[in-house]
Motif scaffolding. Structure first.
Motif, PDB file in Angstrom:
ATOM      1  N   GLY B  71       0.824  -1.209   0.000  1.00 58.46           N
ATOM      2  CA  GLY B  71       0.000   0.000   0.000  1.00 58.46           C
ATOM      3  C   GLY B  71       0.858   1.258   0.000  1.00 58.46           C
ATOM      4  O   GLY B  71       0.553   2.232  -0.700  1.00 58.46           O
ATOM      5  N   ALA B  75       0.952   4.194  -2.792  1.00 60.74           N
ATOM      6  CA  ALA B  75       0.769   5.610  -2.447  1.00 60.74           C
ATOM      7  C   ALA B  75       1.900   6.454  -3.017  1.00 60.74           C
ATOM      8  O   ALA B  75       1.673   7.528  -3.582  1.00 60.74           O
ATOM      9  CB  ALA B  75       0.687   5.780  -0.931  1.00 60.74           C
ATOM     10  N   SER B  84      -4.745  12.982  -7.244  1.00 61.20           N
ATOM     11  CA  SER B  84      -5.373  13.746  -6.168  1.00 61.20           C
ATOM     12  C   SER B  84      -5.272  12.980  -4.843  1.00 61.20           C
ATOM     13  O   SER B  84      -5.009  11.785  -4.814  1.00 61.20           O
ATOM     14  CB  SER B  84      -6.843  13.992  -6.489  1.00 61.20           C
ATOM     15  OG  SER B  84      -7.568  12.804  -6.310  1.00 61.20           O
ATOM     16  N   LEU B  85      -5.497  13.715  -3.743  1.00 58.71           N
ATOM     17  CA  LEU B  85      -5.412  13.098  -2.417  1.00 58.71           C
ATOM     18  C   LEU B  85      -6.340  11.897  -2.300  1.00 58.71           C
ATOM     19  O   LEU B  85      -5.973  10.861  -1.764  1.00 58.71           O
ATOM     20  CB  LEU B  85      -5.766  14.127  -1.342  1.00 58.71           C
ATOM     21  CG  LEU B  85      -4.573  14.818  -0.680  1.00 58.71           C
ATOM     22  CD1 LEU B  85      -3.833  15.678  -1.668  1.00 58.71           C
ATOM     23  CD2 LEU B  85      -5.023  15.641   0.494  1.00 58.71           C
ATOM     24  N   LEU B  86      -7.554  12.078  -2.811  1.00 59.71           N
ATOM     25  CA  LEU B  86      -8.551  11.007  -2.702  1.00 59.71           C
ATOM     26  C   LEU B  86      -8.097   9.778  -3.484  1.00 59.71           C
ATOM     27  O   LEU B  86      -8.203   8.650  -3.003  1.00 59.71           O
ATOM     28  CB  LEU B  86      -9.900  11.529  -3.229  1.00 59.71           C
ATOM     29  CG  LEU B  86     -11.132  10.709  -2.856  1.00 59.71           C
ATOM     30  CD1 LEU B  86     -11.273  10.582  -1.349  1.00 59.71           C
ATOM     31  CD2 LEU B  86     -12.384  11.343  -3.444  1.00 59.71           C
ATOM     32  N   VAL B  88      -5.013   8.898  -4.254  1.00 58.36           N
ATOM     33  CA  VAL B  88      -3.868   8.268  -3.590  1.00 58.36           C
ATOM     34  C   VAL B  88      -4.344   7.468  -2.376  1.00 58.36           C
ATOM     35  O   VAL B  88      -3.938   6.314  -2.171  1.00 58.36           O
ATOM     36  CB  VAL B  88      -2.829   9.329  -3.167  1.00 58.36           C
ATOM     37  CG1 VAL B  88      -1.696   8.680  -2.381  1.00 58.36           C
ATOM     38  CG2 VAL B  88      -2.282  10.052  -4.388  1.00 58.36           C
ATOM     39  N   ALA B  89      -5.245   8.057  -1.588  1.00 59.92           N
ATOM     40  CA  ALA B  89      -5.738   7.384  -0.383  1.00 59.92           C
ATOM     41  C   ALA B  89      -6.461   6.085  -0.744  1.00 59.92           C
ATOM     42  O   ALA B  89      -6.195   5.029  -0.161  1.00 59.92           O
ATOM     43  CB  ALA B  89      -6.661   8.321   0.397  1.00 59.92           C
ATOM     44  N   LEU B  90      -7.368   6.178  -1.730  1.00 60.42           N
ATOM     45  CA  LEU B  90      -8.141   4.987  -2.118  1.00 60.42           C
ATOM     46  C   LEU B  90      -7.258   3.963  -2.832  1.00 60.42           C
ATOM     47  O   LEU B  90      -7.414   2.759  -2.630  1.00 60.42           O
ATOM     48  CB  LEU B  90      -9.320   5.390  -3.011  1.00 60.42           C
ATOM     49  CG  LEU B  90     -10.413   6.203  -2.304  1.00 60.42           C
ATOM     50  CD1 LEU B  90     -11.526   6.584  -3.288  1.00 60.42           C
ATOM     51  CD2 LEU B  90     -11.001   5.430  -1.133  1.00 60.42           C
ATOM     52  N   ALA B  92      -4.030   3.411  -2.411  1.00 62.77           N
ATOM     53  CA  ALA B  92      -3.189   2.730  -1.423  1.00 62.77           C
ATOM     54  C   ALA B  92      -4.006   1.710  -0.642  1.00 62.77           C
ATOM     55  O   ALA B  92      -3.560   0.579  -0.403  1.00 62.77           O
ATOM     56  CB  ALA B  92      -2.560   3.750  -0.475  1.00 62.77           C
ATOM     57  N   ALA B  93      -5.225   2.103  -0.263  1.00 62.83           N
ATOM     58  CA  ALA B  93      -6.088   1.189   0.484  1.00 62.83           C
ATOM     59  C   ALA B  93      -6.447  -0.018  -0.377  1.00 62.83           C
ATOM     60  O   ALA B  93      -6.436  -1.157   0.103  1.00 62.83           O
ATOM     61  CB  ALA B  93      -7.346   1.913   0.947  1.00 62.83           C
ATOM     62  N   ALA B  96      -3.430  -2.308  -0.630  1.00 59.39           N
ATOM     63  CA  ALA B  96      -3.224  -3.019   0.637  1.00 59.39           C
ATOM     64  C   ALA B  96      -4.292  -4.098   0.816  1.00 59.39           C
ATOM     65  O   ALA B  96      -4.011  -5.199   1.296  1.00 59.39           O
ATOM     66  CB  ALA B  96      -3.254  -2.048   1.810  1.00 59.39           C
TER      67      ALA B  96
END
Lengths: 278, 103
Positions: B71, B75, B84-86, B88-90, B92-93, B96
């Motif tokens: 993850g 990222a 975008s932040l969203l 990258v966050a999604l 990586a999740a 993982a």
């Protein structure tokens, strides 16, 4: 009529900020709510803080059960820049700003709102500032709540994977500027290296999570401020040139797939690194 | 984390500290700070804080180190390409999550 047009002008300038905030805070809401925060707490934190790094740090310290002093000091250091922004903003407010209006406008001093406000050619009116601050506040809070609600309907197995989302978001904040500005890359790598030392070397066991972040922030940011001062001056232009020169080469790869030994080297020899590329 | 008093006090501390920083210059001081060191220091602080908070905590974030490392890699790659932040966050999740199923 004048008030109305100023207010609408503010709304117009604030709407892109609000939309940008919506997606960022959605990620924030999702990640803190999967980590165990109630949705309304996350929303209230966004509404009352209206910061990115500051409240991210605060909430992750809360998740670790950090002490009150740690949380206060971490918030103080991370958000110190707002003090400077308010200082320069205070010289741009028109005479209609009485104490009460100053008290309410103060809440809206964020990086983006400050940048737009300070770029206005004339003095700022209370109506304009109200409009400018309104949509970002709504976007930041609503995004957090939406993200939080969304995270509540995810099944448990997805939730444990979602715990990485908050940190991934931090990476999304620090990597792009680290690509473009060597000093930021230096700060990121040095902070990472020191943080790894604090975590894995038993000698530093006395430093809890919050305090180690505070110590790292003070040491690394001071060092970077001495080595790479920013602001209006020669060094800034010089730094930009260096960045542009290096854009196609090493900085990018060392940023994306650097390992921790790279971070260690960077931290020990910032000067030689810098000299080599000139 | 489940103590409502702790949550309430933390929220007041965070909101109060942040608001005080923003409001004091508007109400009391009316002078600019031109000190180069102070300006530079404040510019770098958020990056240092976020980096220190991310590493090494991210390596164990999902409770499965191998999945967390994958993850983390996702990222870094997504952030490197300025997603975008969203995203990258999604991303990586998701990485993982999938890694957790496979490993």
């Amino acid at each position: 009529m004048k008030h109305r047009s100023h207010f609408l002008q503010g709304i117009k300038h604030g709407t892109p900020i609000g939309l940008g905030y919506l997606s960022v805070s959605c990620a924030f809401g999702m990640s803190v709510c999967t980590s165990g925060f109630p949705v309304w707490v996350a929303g209230l934190i966004s509404l009352t803080n209206l910061t990115s790094a500051g409240q991210f740090a605060g909430t992750s310290l809360m998740l670790q059960g950090a002490g009150y002093a740690e949380i206060a000091l971490a918030t103080l250091i991370i958000n110190l820049r707002y003090f400077l922004m308010s200082l320069s903003l205070s010289q741009r407010l028109n005479p209609d700003f009485g104490t009460f209006r100053r008290l309410s406008a103060a809440h809206g001093v964020t990086d983006e709102i400050f940048a737009v406000a300070i770029g206005q050619p004339s003095l700022l009116s209370p109506a304009y500032m109200r409009g400018l601050i309104l949509t970002p506040v709504i976007g930041w809070t609503a995004g957090t709540v939406l993200g939080g609600i969304f995270s509540q309907i995810l099944p448990g197995i997805v939730v444990s994977a979602m715990n990485i989302a908050l940190y991934a978001m931090f990476i999304a904040i620090i990597v792009p500027p680290a690509r473009e500005h060597r000093p930021v890359l230096f700060v990121v790598l040095a902070a990472t290296a020191v943080s790894l030392c604090f975590s894995y070397i038993p000698f530093f066991g006395f430093l809890s999570g919050g305090w180690s972040i505070i110590v790292i922030a003070v040491i690394v940011a001071s060092l970077a401020a001495v080595l790479f001062p920013v602001g209006s001056g020669d060094a800034d232009e010089h730094a930009d040139e260096t960045d542009a020169d290096r854009d196609a080469s090493g900085a990018e790869t060392s940023c994306a797939d650097n390992d921790m030994s790279e971070a260690g080297r960077m931290q020990e020899q910032p000067d030689t690194e810098e000299v080599r590329h000139e | 984390m489940n103590d409502p008093v702790y949550i309430a006090v933390c929220m007041i501390i965070m909101a109060g500290t942040t608001y005080l920083l923003r409001v004091t210059p508007l109400i009391i001081f009316r002078k600019k700070i031109r000190n180069r060191f102070v300006q530079s220091f404040l510019y770098y602080v958020p990056y240092a804080v976020l980096a220190a908070m991310t590493f090494p905590a991210i390596f164990t974030a999902t409770g499965n180190t191998a999945a967390s490392l994958i993850g983390t890699g996702a990222a870094l790659v997504l952030a490197f390409f300025r997603r975008s932040l969203l995203t990258v966050a999604l991303g990586a999740a998701a990485a993982a999550f999938i890694a957790g199923l496979v490993i």
